[in-house]
Write an enzyme that holds these catalytic residues in place. Structure first.
Site, mmCIF file in Angstrom:
data_model
loop_
_atom_site.group_PDB
_atom_site.id
_atom_site.type_symbol
_atom_site.label_atom_id
_atom_site.label_comp_id
_atom_site.label_asym_id
_atom_site.label_seq_id
_atom_site.Cartn_x
_atom_site.Cartn_y
_atom_site.Cartn_z
ATOM 1 N N GLY A 43 0.832 -1.201 0.000
ATOM 2 C CA GLY A 43 0.000 0.000 0.000
ATOM 3 C C GLY A 43 0.865 1.248 0.000
ATOM 4 N N GLY A 66 -0.386 4.386 -0.013
ATOM 5 C CA GLY A 66 -1.222 5.532 0.363
ATOM 6 C C GLY A 66 -0.449 6.398 1.346
ATOM 7 N N PHE A 67 -1.180 7.176 2.127
ATOM 8 C CA PHE A 67 -0.507 8.081 3.067
ATOM 9 C C PHE A 67 0.392 7.309 4.046
ATOM 10 C CE2 PHE A 67 -4.206 10.758 1.966
ATOM 11 C CZ PHE A 67 -3.519 11.866 1.540
ATOM 12 N N VAL A 69 -2.051 -7.686 -3.709
ATOM 13 C CA VAL A 69 -1.767 -8.679 -2.680
ATOM 14 C C VAL A 69 -3.070 -9.372 -2.297
ATOM 15 C CG1 VAL A 69 -1.058 -8.944 -0.267
ATOM 16 C CG2 VAL A 69 0.312 -7.558 -1.839
ATOM 17 N N GLU A 106 -18.950 17.678 1.576
ATOM 18 C CA GLU A 106 -18.149 18.359 0.548
ATOM 19 C C GLU A 106 -18.715 18.097 -0.844
ATOM 20 O OE1 GLU A 106 -14.001 18.774 3.023
ATOM 21 O OE2 GLU A 106 -14.038 17.295 1.441
ATOM 22 N N ASP A 145 -5.785 3.305 7.600
ATOM 23 C CA ASP A 145 -7.219 2.981 7.662
ATOM 24 C C ASP A 145 -7.487 1.502 7.901
ATOM 25 O OD1 ASP A 145 -7.808 5.576 7.204
ATOM 26 O OD2 ASP A 145 -8.846 5.269 5.290
ATOM 27 N N ALA A 193 -6.057 11.114 7.170
ATOM 28 C CA ALA A 193 -4.698 11.141 6.637
ATOM 29 C C ALA A 193 -3.629 11.414 7.700
ATOM 30 C CB ALA A 193 -4.624 12.169 5.512
HETATM 31 C C1 LIG Z 1 -13.236 10.712 -0.609
HETATM 32 C C2 LIG Z 1 -12.352 10.774 0.614
HETATM 33 C C3 LIG Z 1 -12.103 11.991 1.232
HETATM 34 C C4 LIG Z 1 -11.293 12.074 2.347
HETATM 35 N N1 LIG Z 1 -11.052 13.288 2.919
HETATM 36 C C5 LIG Z 1 -10.186 13.379 3.937
HETATM 37 C C6 LIG Z 1 -9.838 14.643 4.483
HETATM 38 O O1 LIG Z 1 -10.348 15.682 4.062
HETATM 39 N N2 LIG Z 1 -8.929 14.686 5.494
HETATM 40 C C7 LIG Z 1 -8.353 13.553 5.981
HETATM 41 O O2 LIG Z 1 -7.504 13.627 6.863
HETATM 42 N N3 LIG Z 1 -8.666 12.345 5.501
HETATM 43 C C8 LIG Z 1 -9.569 12.228 4.488
HETATM 44 N N4 LIG Z 1 -9.880 10.996 3.985
HETATM 45 C C9 LIG Z 1 -9.323 9.797 4.617
HETATM 46 C C10 LIG Z 1 -7.890 9.563 4.183
HETATM 47 O O3 LIG Z 1 -7.779 9.697 2.788
HETATM 48 C C11 LIG Z 1 -7.485 8.190 4.650
HETATM 49 O O4 LIG Z 1 -7.572 8.160 6.051
HETATM 50 C C12 LIG Z 1 -6.072 7.864 4.220
HETATM 51 O O5 LIG Z 1 -5.993 7.818 2.819
HETATM 52 C C13 LIG Z 1 -5.630 6.536 4.813
HETATM 53 O O6 LIG Z 1 -4.350 6.260 4.346
HETATM 54 P P1 LIG Z 1 -3.897 4.746 4.141
HETATM 55 O O7 LIG Z 1 -2.479 4.805 3.701
HETATM 56 O O8 LIG Z 1 -4.254 3.945 5.320
HETATM 57 O O9 LIG Z 1 -4.829 4.198 2.979
HETATM 58 P P2 LIG Z 1 -4.955 4.686 1.476
HETATM 59 O O10 LIG Z 1 -4.514 6.080 1.324
HETATM 60 O O11 LIG Z 1 -6.320 4.317 1.068
HETATM 61 O O12 LIG Z 1 -3.901 3.783 0.703
HETATM 62 C C14 LIG Z 1 -4.058 2.390 0.590
HETATM 63 C C15 LIG Z 1 -3.224 1.937 -0.599
HETATM 64 O O13 LIG Z 1 -3.190 0.525 -0.601
HETATM 65 C C16 LIG Z 1 -3.385 0.052 -1.919
HETATM 66 N N5 LIG Z 1 -3.983 -1.274 -1.802
HETATM 67 C C17 LIG Z 1 -5.150 -1.603 -1.222
HETATM 68 N N6 LIG Z 1 -5.350 -2.924 -1.267
HETATM 69 C C18 LIG Z 1 -4.274 -3.449 -1.901
HETATM 70 C C19 LIG Z 1 -3.906 -4.781 -2.261
HETATM 71 N N7 LIG Z 1 -4.670 -5.821 -1.954
HETATM 72 N N8 LIG Z 1 -2.745 -4.970 -2.911
HETATM 73 C C20 LIG Z 1 -1.955 -3.899 -3.232
HETATM 74 N N9 LIG Z 1 -2.250 -2.634 -2.898
HETATM 75 C C21 LIG Z 1 -3.390 -2.409 -2.252
HETATM 76 C C22 LIG Z 1 -4.326 1.068 -2.540
HETATM 77 O O14 LIG Z 1 -4.227 1.068 -3.949
HETATM 78 C C23 LIG Z 1 -3.822 2.367 -1.925
HETATM 79 O O15 LIG Z 1 -2.836 2.990 -2.710
HETATM 80 C C24 LIG Z 1 -10.702 10.889 2.863
HETATM 81 C C25 LIG Z 1 -10.945 9.659 2.246
HETATM 82 C C26 LIG Z 1 -11.762 9.603 1.130
HETATM 83 C C27 LIG Z 1 -12.005 8.278 0.454
#
Ligand SMILES: Cc1cc2nc3c(=O)[nH]c(=O)nc-3n(C[C@H](O)[C@H](O)[C@H](O)COP(=O)(O)OP(=O)(O)OC[C@H]3O[C@@H](n4cnc5c(N)ncnc54)[C@H](O)[C@@H]3O)c2cc1C
Length: 452
Positions: free
Chosen positions: A24, A26-27, A92, A183, A312, A328
């Site tokens: 992953g 993401g953030f 994965v 939003e 998350d 985030a």
């Molecule tokens: C529409 C929306 C608006 C939001 N607005 C806000 C905001 O204003 N402020 C704020 O703080 N937070 C906001 N959030 C929440 C914030 O974006 C999340 O809390 C944050 O992205 C979590 O980060 P993460 O790295 O856990 O997951 P993510 O950023 O979701 O990253 C997960 C990554 O894992 C990858 N992945 C998933 N499953 C697999 C797999 N099986 N194999 C390989 N790769 C995989 C995905 O492609 C992704 O790149 C928002 C979320 C959404 C959906």
């Protein structure tokens, strides 16, 4: 660098250096990878997308304010300068904890330390079939799908002679009154009443009916109550039909049911539930109601010493026992903590003190004029909060290019009310223009005649 990846085979060659696998980008996962740039380890960063996405501005892509590339960036280029890091594009599907392998598209990727940061997606409270009618917003594909549905509904309304069907096409329901729903509602109503207002000849986009449906007693439940009230009033002033204490009990192609009331709507957007990635099942550990992995203050599931779960997909608690929100800043701070823990481990130092989340506040915007911010005891609302919201979002975008582009787009749309990304893509998968299935099972053509 780590061993190269053989075609369809295993990737378990043990080199001199420890292997850290991060799933992953993401953030959370990207923060871990970037913080480990200089450690003597082989880092593998796996994601099923080739880009890192700034999800907080995804709703602007869905409402034609920004283009996907304005808020996304190729993962490969983000770690380009890190000699110890490779990026793999793949999905994965499992973890073999005994053999210390991650299973990715049929290959085994070996690890010494594993970080799972696979995020969450929308949940439909057991009604997965609703997803077809009410897409959620999580990926670039989701956003462009919603954008197409929205814009196509106006195009079809322009050609519709049946008044009832025209009304249905100009009705948009957003399910869920959290930050994404709020939003989205503000942005859609402004799209219809400002950006599209003068572009049609038959319909009046100002007549668009935007409903925001929330099952709870107030919008933005994670914010202090006065800010929720402010957001609700601001949305009502913009013309959004806010429905509180009303749950969606059914979703279909024709619209939604709210208890006893049927609302015919061509576009329904899901911003209500959340489901974590299946990481708990991969690890065979406990997950909570929405599937998040329960982790301790070291961000590891109990009983594991080589696996971290963050962002998350994890359920972590603060010192007072309250669960940390899926936002985030939590994901990024957890990423930084895990990188420090791995670094300490590699250099033979003890584990760092337990993870502690430093509150960075909650922000949500309502249209182009007001926002709400809760930061510690500080409460801000209105125009000043809107500017702070904008500055914070530009600051947290991942690259200078994205910051400049988003700033220019916002400035332009602020002065002109225009939306530059009004593209309808994937027309063949969008709404069937010929006919639609009604709740009673009949089909009818757009002009109201019954089909055979
Ligand atoms: C529409 C929306 C608006 C939001 N607005 C806000 C905001 O204003 N402020 C704020 O703080 N937070 C906001 N959030 C929440 C914030 O974006 C999340 O809390 C944050 O992205 C979590 O980060 P993460 O790295 O856990 O997951 P993510 O950023 O979701 O990253 C997960 C990554 O894992 C990858 N992945 C998933 N499953 C697999 C797999 N099986 N194999 C390989 N790769 C995989 C995905 O492609 C992704 O790149 C928002 C979320 C959404 C959906």
């Amino acid at each position: 660098m780590g061993a190269s990846l053989p075609d369809g085979g295993d990737d378990d060659v043990k080199g001199q250096r420890p292997r850290v696998v991060i799933v992953g980008a993401g953030f959370a996962g990207l923060t871990v990878a970037k913080r480990l740039a200089k450690v003597p380890a082989d880092i593998t960063l796996i994601d099923r997308q080739n880009h890192h996405l700034f999800q907080p501005l995804l709703y602007q892509v869905a409402t034609a304010g920004l283009s996907p590339a304005d808020i996304a960036w190729p993962i490969r280029s983000l770690v380009r300068r890190q000699r110890n890091t490779r990026v793999l594009l793949g999905t994965v599907t499992g973890v073999d904890r005994e053999r210390k392998h991650v299973i990715m598209d049929g290959r085994n990727i070996a690890y010494d330390v594993l970080v799972l940061a696979t995020g969450a997606t929308h949940g439909y409270f057991g009604h997965d079939s609703w997803a077809t009618h009410a897409p959620g917003l999580k990926t670039v594909d989701d956003a462009t799908e919603i954008r197409s549905r929205l814009l196509l509904a106006f195009e079809r309304a322009e050609m519709e002679s049946d008044a009832r069907e025209r009304e249905r096409l100009l009705t948009i329901v957003i399910v869920g009154g959290g930050p994404t729903g709020v939003e989205m509602a503000g942005s859609i109503v402004e799209l219809a009443r400002k950006a599209l207002a003068a572009d049609f000849r038959t319909i009046d986009p100002q007549q668009t009916h935007v409903l925001l449906v929330e099952a709870g007693p107030r919008l933005l439940p994670s914010f202090p109550e006065p800010l929720s009230r402010h957001a609700e009033q601001a949305l009502r002033r913009l013309g959004v039909d806010v429905r509180l204490k009303q749950a969606v009990t059914h979703c279909a192609a024709i619209g939604v049911t709210l208890g006893d009331e049927s609302v015919d709507a061509a576009t329904v957007i899901w911003a209500a539930g959340v489901t974590a990635s299946p990481a708990a099942a991969w690890l065979a550990v406990a997950g909570d109601r929405v599937g998040r992995v329960l982790v301790g203050p070291d961000l590891q599931p109990p009983g594991t010493d080589d696996v971290f779960v963050i962002g998350d997909t994890a359920l972590a608690h603060d010192a007072a026992g309250a669960s940390l929100p899926g936002i985030a800043p939590v994901a990024k701070q957890q990423g930084a903590y895990v990188a420090a823990a791995i670094q300490a481990r590699l250099s033979g130092k003890g584990a760092p003190p337990p993870f502690h989340y430093r509150d960075q506040g909650l922000l949500a915007t309502v249209g182009r004029k007001t926002a709400v911010i809760a930061f510690g005891r500080l409460r801000l609302k209105g125009w000043f909060a809107w500017w702070l919201w904008g500055i914070a979002h530009i600051y947290f975008l991942v690259s200078l290019r994205n910051r400049l582009i988003v700033m220019m787009q916002w400035l332009w749309s602020y002065v002109s009310s225009e939306r530059g990304a009004r593209l309808i893509t994937g027309l063949h998968t969008a709404l069937d223009p010929g006919r639609m299935r009604r709740r009673d099972g009949d089909t009818r053509l757009p002009d109201g005649r019954k089909s055979a």
